[in-house]
Motif scaffolding. Structure first.
Motif, PDB file in Angstrom:
ATOM      1  N   LEU A 178       0.834  -1.190   0.000  1.00  0.00           N
ATOM      2  CA  LEU A 178       0.000   0.000   0.000  1.00  0.00           C
ATOM      3  C   LEU A 178       0.878   1.253   0.000  1.00  0.00           C
ATOM      4  O   LEU A 178       1.829   1.359   0.779  1.00  0.00           O
ATOM      5  N   HIS A 215     -10.418   0.713   3.961  1.00  0.00           N
ATOM      6  CA  HIS A 215      -9.064   0.754   4.532  1.00  0.00           C
ATOM      7  C   HIS A 215      -9.053   1.446   5.893  1.00  0.00           C
ATOM      8  O   HIS A 215      -8.198   1.160   6.744  1.00  0.00           O
ATOM      9  N   THR A 216     -10.027   2.334   6.135  1.00  0.00           N
ATOM     10  CA  THR A 216     -10.132   2.956   7.457  1.00  0.00           C
ATOM     11  C   THR A 216     -10.606   1.937   8.492  1.00  0.00           C
ATOM     12  O   THR A 216     -10.105   1.897   9.620  1.00  0.00           O
ATOM     13  N   LYS A 224     -12.206   3.900   0.764  1.00  0.00           N
ATOM     14  CA  LYS A 224     -11.757   4.688   1.914  1.00  0.00           C
ATOM     15  C   LYS A 224     -12.313   4.117   3.212  1.00  0.00           C
ATOM     16  O   LYS A 224     -11.585   3.962   4.201  1.00  0.00           O
ATOM     17  N   GLU A 238       0.391   2.803   5.236  1.00  0.00           N
ATOM     18  CA  GLU A 238       1.233   2.835   4.040  1.00  0.00           C
ATOM     19  C   GLU A 238       2.565   2.137   4.291  1.00  0.00           C
ATOM     20  O   GLU A 238       3.086   2.119   5.402  1.00  0.00           O
ATOM     21  N   LEU A 292      -3.933   5.322   0.066  1.00  0.00           N
ATOM     22  CA  LEU A 292      -4.632   5.675   1.305  1.00  0.00           C
ATOM     23  C   LEU A 292      -4.965   7.155   1.377  1.00  0.00           C
ATOM     24  O   LEU A 292      -5.458   7.624   2.409  1.00  0.00           O
TER      25      LEU A 292
END
Length: 241
Positions: free
Chosen positions: A115, A190-191, A187, A197, A120
């Motif tokens: 990532l 991944h949150t 979003k 990252e 992100l």
């Protein structure tokens, strides 16, 4: 007119003094010329050093810039060997995503990627795929009506490692560099899983759901100690499709 002895002696002395005066002037001029010549001989060296100095500075700056670039990438053999030992399974593990229930029909080869900051970034809100992977592994599983295009997106269900289902869009971004992405829900995804990252690597599969026959993804992650983007050498060695 005859000169007396005193006048003759005076003329001779004056003539002798004049000769020596002229000789002194010539010697002084010669000495002055030598000193000036020496200064001129020295000046090119100083000018040469001045001309070379910026080149040395530029070279040092290039080397410094290169060393900074090297430091900004993860390129160790230890990291390469660690990633090469991580072989994702051919299909998403049912116990990880579906409480052991068999939901996976036709399935793509697994993909995985490190990532990045852009993955992100809240303003971009998308997970990018390598074009080569999409063409080889995903497109063959899609029907014509499901294939994303420049003005067309496909709705998909993305399962996380806790079995939660998230709705996203599989799109093709056409620009200077055409990309395939998962967006419109990425979003939140991944949150929810607190991805980070560089140190987090997502592993995923695209598959057709056995019951609904809809296109789905299953995505999990693994965390490593990487703090920088992988070098091109490692990416090419590890992420082969």
């Amino acid at each position: 007119m005859r000169l007396d002895e005193e006048e003759l002696r005076a003329i001779i002395l004056a003539s002798f003094a004049l000769k020596h005066f002229r000789l002194d002037i010539l010697l002084e001029e010669e000495r002055d010329g030598t000193e000036i010549l020496s200064e001129e001989d020295g000046e090119p060296e100083e000018e040469g050093e001045d001309e070379r100095a910026p080149k040395r500075k530029k070279k040092a700056a290039r080397v410094h810039g290169l060393s900074r670039k090297v430091r900004q990438e993860e390129d160790s053999d230890e990291t390469l060997n660690l990633l090469l030992r991580c072989n994702p399974p051919e299909i998403p593990p049912a116990e990880l995503f579906f409480d052991g229930e068999d939901m996976v029909g036709e399935c793509s080869k697994p993909f995985w990627k490190q990532l990045t900051v852009s993955d992100l970034d809240g303003g971009l809100c998308r997970l990018t795929f390598q074009k080569e992977y999409v063409v080889k592994a995903l497109i063959p599983l899609l029907e014509d009506s499901e294939r994303p295009g420049a003005n067309k997106a496909t709705q998909v269900t993305v399962f996380g490692k806790d079995g939660a289902a998230h709705q996203m869009m599989l799109k093709m971004w056409a620009g200077n560099k055409m990309m395939y992405v998962l967006s419109s829900g990425w979003k939140e995804f991944h949150t929810h899983y607190k991805f980070r990252e560089h140190c987090d690597f997502v592993i995923g599969w695209m598959f057709r759901h056995k019951q609904t026959r809809k296109i789905c993804f299953a995505i999990t992650s693994r965390r490593f100690h990487a703090q920088k983007p992988l070098s091109s050498r490692i990416r090419k060695s590890v992420f082969k499709y």
